[in-house]
Design an enzyme around this catalytic site. Structure first.
Site, PDB file in Angstrom:
ATOM      1  N   GLY A  39     -15.746 -17.275  -3.276  1.00 45.27           N
ATOM      2  CA  GLY A  39     -15.977 -18.694  -3.508  1.00 45.27           C
ATOM      3  C   GLY A  39     -14.855 -19.525  -2.947  1.00 45.27           C
ATOM      4  N   HIS A  40     -15.080 -20.829  -2.916  1.00 43.19           N
ATOM      5  CA  HIS A  40     -14.058 -21.790  -2.504  1.00 43.19           C
ATOM      6  C   HIS A  40     -14.105 -22.976  -3.456  1.00 43.19           C
ATOM      7  CE1 HIS A  40     -12.017 -20.257   0.994  1.00 43.19           C
ATOM      8  NE2 HIS A  40     -13.160 -19.960   1.602  1.00 43.19           N
TER       9      HIS A  40
ATOM     10  N   GLY B 155      -2.897 -14.230  -6.485  1.00 41.56           N
ATOM     11  CA  GLY B 155      -4.159 -14.938  -6.334  1.00 41.56           C
ATOM     12  C   GLY B 155      -5.269 -14.093  -5.768  1.00 41.56           C
TER      13      GLY B 155
ATOM     14  N   LYS C 199       0.825  -1.209   0.000  1.00 39.04           N
ATOM     15  CA  LYS C 199       0.000   0.000   0.000  1.00 39.04           C
ATOM     16  C   LYS C 199       0.861   1.263   0.000  1.00 39.04           C
ATOM     17  CE  LYS C 199      -3.887  -2.165   2.423  1.00 39.04           C
ATOM     18  NZ  LYS C 199      -4.756  -2.128   3.634  1.00 39.04           N
TER      19      LYS C 199
ATOM     20  N   ILE D 207     -15.107 -25.940  -3.369  1.00 37.32           N
ATOM     21  CA  ILE D 207     -16.366 -26.676  -3.501  1.00 37.32           C
ATOM     22  C   ILE D 207     -17.313 -25.982  -4.476  1.00 37.32           C
ATOM     23  CG2 ILE D 207     -17.452 -25.537  -1.514  1.00 37.32           C
ATOM     24  CD1 ILE D 207     -18.753 -28.243  -0.835  1.00 37.32           C
ATOM     25  N   ASN D 208     -17.288 -24.658  -4.486  1.00 33.45           N
ATOM     26  CA  ASN D 208     -18.158 -23.892  -5.387  1.00 33.45           C
ATOM     27  C   ASN D 208     -17.656 -23.953  -6.821  1.00 33.45           C
ATOM     28  OD1 ASN D 208     -17.702 -21.655  -2.750  1.00 33.45           O
ATOM     29  ND2 ASN D 208     -19.565 -22.856  -2.952  1.00 33.45           N
TER      30      ASN D 208
ATOM     31  N   ASP E 107      -8.741 -26.331  -6.133  1.00 33.84           N
ATOM     32  CA  ASP E 107      -7.581 -25.583  -5.672  1.00 33.84           C
ATOM     33  C   ASP E 107      -6.280 -26.054  -6.323  1.00 33.84           C
ATOM     34  OD1 ASP E 107      -8.955 -23.869  -4.042  1.00 33.84           O
ATOM     35  OD2 ASP E 107      -8.513 -24.918  -2.181  1.00 33.84           O
TER      36      ASP E 107
ATOM     37  N   ARG F 103      -5.792  -1.977  -8.512  1.00 31.82           N
ATOM     38  CA  ARG F 103      -6.024  -0.921  -7.516  1.00 31.82           C
ATOM     39  C   ARG F 103      -4.783  -0.679  -6.661  1.00 31.82           C
ATOM     40  NH1 ARG F 103     -11.067  -3.559  -7.548  1.00 31.82           N
ATOM     41  NH2 ARG F 103     -10.633  -4.766  -5.649  1.00 31.82           N
TER      42      ARG F 103
END
Length: 357
Positions: free
Chosen positions: A124-125, A82, A61, A127-128, A155, A90
Site C-alpha cells: 500500500g501507499h 519500516g 542477511k 493514498i490507500n 506518511d 525473518r
C-alpha cells in the site's frame, strides 16, 4: 547533536518515507540516530529526511551484520524500522531477540496497515491508507473526486510524526521503569486520529458526509482559496464573526447585505461566486497590501520557491539552506534547549562500520 533528546541513541533500519521522517524528527531534537544501510546503497546528500545521521553499512542477511546490529542495540535506547510485519523476525532481529539483548529498548515499527489485521500483509501507499481511514473521502471539492493532499496525512502526519511521538512517549516510560516495548504505528490509525475534530463535528450534526460542502472543506465561501488577476492565489479563513467582519471591511463588502448570511450554507455558493469575481479584480500583491498581517485570517498561497523568501518565514528562519539544499528548519522550538543546525548526511561512518558491511 544538541537538543532535548541529547544523550538518546536510536538505531534506524534504512527505509523510505515515514520511518526516516521519524528519524529526522528525533535527530533534529538532539538524538543520535544511527542509520543502517545495506552495503552498496547510495547516500542521498540532498534528502532532508536523512539529515543529521551517522550511517553504517551492514549486511543484515549475514551473521556478522546481525551481530553488529545487536551490539549497537545493546547501547541504544530505541530502534525504528519500516518493513512489512514479520520481515525483521525473518531477519533474526525481531523484538524478542532485540529485547533479549536490551530489555529497555523501545522498538518502533512503522507500517501502513499495522502489525495485524486483514490488510496487514498487503502492499500500500499513503493514498490507500488515508482512503481506508475515512480521511481521503473528505479531501476535494463538491462534485469532484477525492484528491490526496500529497502524502502529508498518511506518511508524515499519521505516520512518521506519530511514530516520533510514540518513540518519545515509550522512551519516557522506559526511563521510569527500565522496560522497553514495541510500538505498532500504523498510518491508518494515525490518519484516523488526525480526523478527531471532524468526527466531533459529525457527532454534533455539523459535518455532512458529502465532500466540499462543509465549513472547512471548501464548502464555505469564507474558508477557501481564490485566484487573483495575475494568476496567483490567496487564502481566506475568516470563520469567526470578528474576522468575517474585518474581511467585509477590507474587501469593500461591509454594505452588501448578501454577506450577512455568513453561516447559511444555502447561500455559500452565491457568496463564493461573488468573492471569486471580486478577488480577480486585483493582483495577489494588491490583496496582500490590503489584508496581510490583519485579522482577516489571510495569507498568500506561496509556492515552494516563494515560501523561504517571505518576510515572516525569513524572520523566523523557518527554512534554512544546508550544504546548498533549501529545506524546513527543525520544529518546534524550545525556550531553554537550543538545537543544533542540521547537517546533510554525505559519508559513511567508518567508526561504526561493522564487519558485515
Amino acid at each position: 547533536m544538541a537538543g532535548p533528546l541529547s544523550g538518546i541513541r536510536i538505531i534506524e533500519l534504512a527505509g523510505i518515507g515515514p520511518a526516516p521522517f521519524a528519524g529526522m524528527m528525533l535527530a533534529d531534537h538532539g538524538a543520535e540516530v544511527i542509520r543502517i544501510e545495506r552495503p552498496g546503497a547510495r547516500l542521498d546528500a540532498k534528502d532532508p529526511l536523512l539529515r543529521s545521521r551517522r550511517v553504517v553499512a551492514l549486511d543484515l542477511k549475514s551473521a556478522e551484520g546481525k551481530a553488529a546490529v545487536l551490539d549497537l542495540a545493546k547501547t541504544a535506547h530505541g530502534l525504528i524500522e519500516g518493513f512489512r510485519p514479520g520481515v525483521i523476525e525473518r531477519m533474526g532481529l525481531g523484538p524478542d531477540v532485540l529485547h533479549a539483548a536490551n530489555p529497555a529498548l523501545v522498538v518502533g515499527r512503522m507500517t501502513g496497515w499495522g502489525q495485524f489485521g486483514p490488510y496487514s500483509q498487503a502492499a500500500g501507499h499513503d493514498i490507500n491508507y488515508i482512503a481506508l481511514a475515512g480521511a481521503l473521502h473528505g479531501y476535494g471539492r463538491a462534485g469532484e473526486k477525492p484528491t490526496p493532499p500529497i502524502n502529508m496525512v498518511g506518511d508524515f502526519g499519521g505516520g512518521g510524526m506519530m511514530l516520533a511521538f510514540g518513540m518519545v512517549s515509550a522512551l519516557l516510560h522506559a526511563q521510569k521503569t527500565g522496560e522497553g516495548q514495541v510500538i505498532d504505528c500504523a498510518m491508518t490509525d494515525g490518519a484516523a486520529t488526525l480526523m478527531s475534530m471532524i468526527w466531533g463535528f459529525r457527532a454534533n450534526g455539523i459535518w455532512r458526509n458529502e465532500r466540499g460542502v462543509n465549513l472547512l472543506d471548501t464548502g464555505a465561501h469564507m474558508y477557501d482559496t481564490y485566484e487573483t488577476s495575475d494568476g496567483k492565489w490567496i487564502s481566506i479563513g475568516s470563520l469567526e464573526p470578528q474576522f468575517y467582519a474585518e474581511l467585509r471591511v477590507r474587501a469593500g463588502l461591509k454594505d452588501d447585505p448578501d454577506f450577512d448570511a455568513q453561516m447559511d450554507s444555502r447561500q455559500w455558493p452565491v457568496l463564493k461566486a461573488k468573492l471569486t469575481a471580486l478577488f480577480l479584480t486585483k493582483t495577489r500583491d494588491e490583496w496582500c497590501a490590503l489584508m496581510e498581517m490583519t485579522d482577516v485570517c489571510f495569507a498568500p498561497v506561496l509556492s515552494m520557491a516563494e515560501a523561504p523568501r517571505h518576510p515572516h518565514n525569513a524572520a523566523r528562519q523557518t527554512f534554512i539552506e544546508v550544504d546548498g539544499v533549501m529545506q524546513p528548519a527543525p520544529a518546534p522550538r524550545y525556550s531553554r534547549t537550543v538545537t543544533d543546525l542540521p547537517f546533510m548526511t554525505t559519508k559513511w561512518d567508518d567508526q561504526l562500520k561493522g564487519s558485515g558491511g
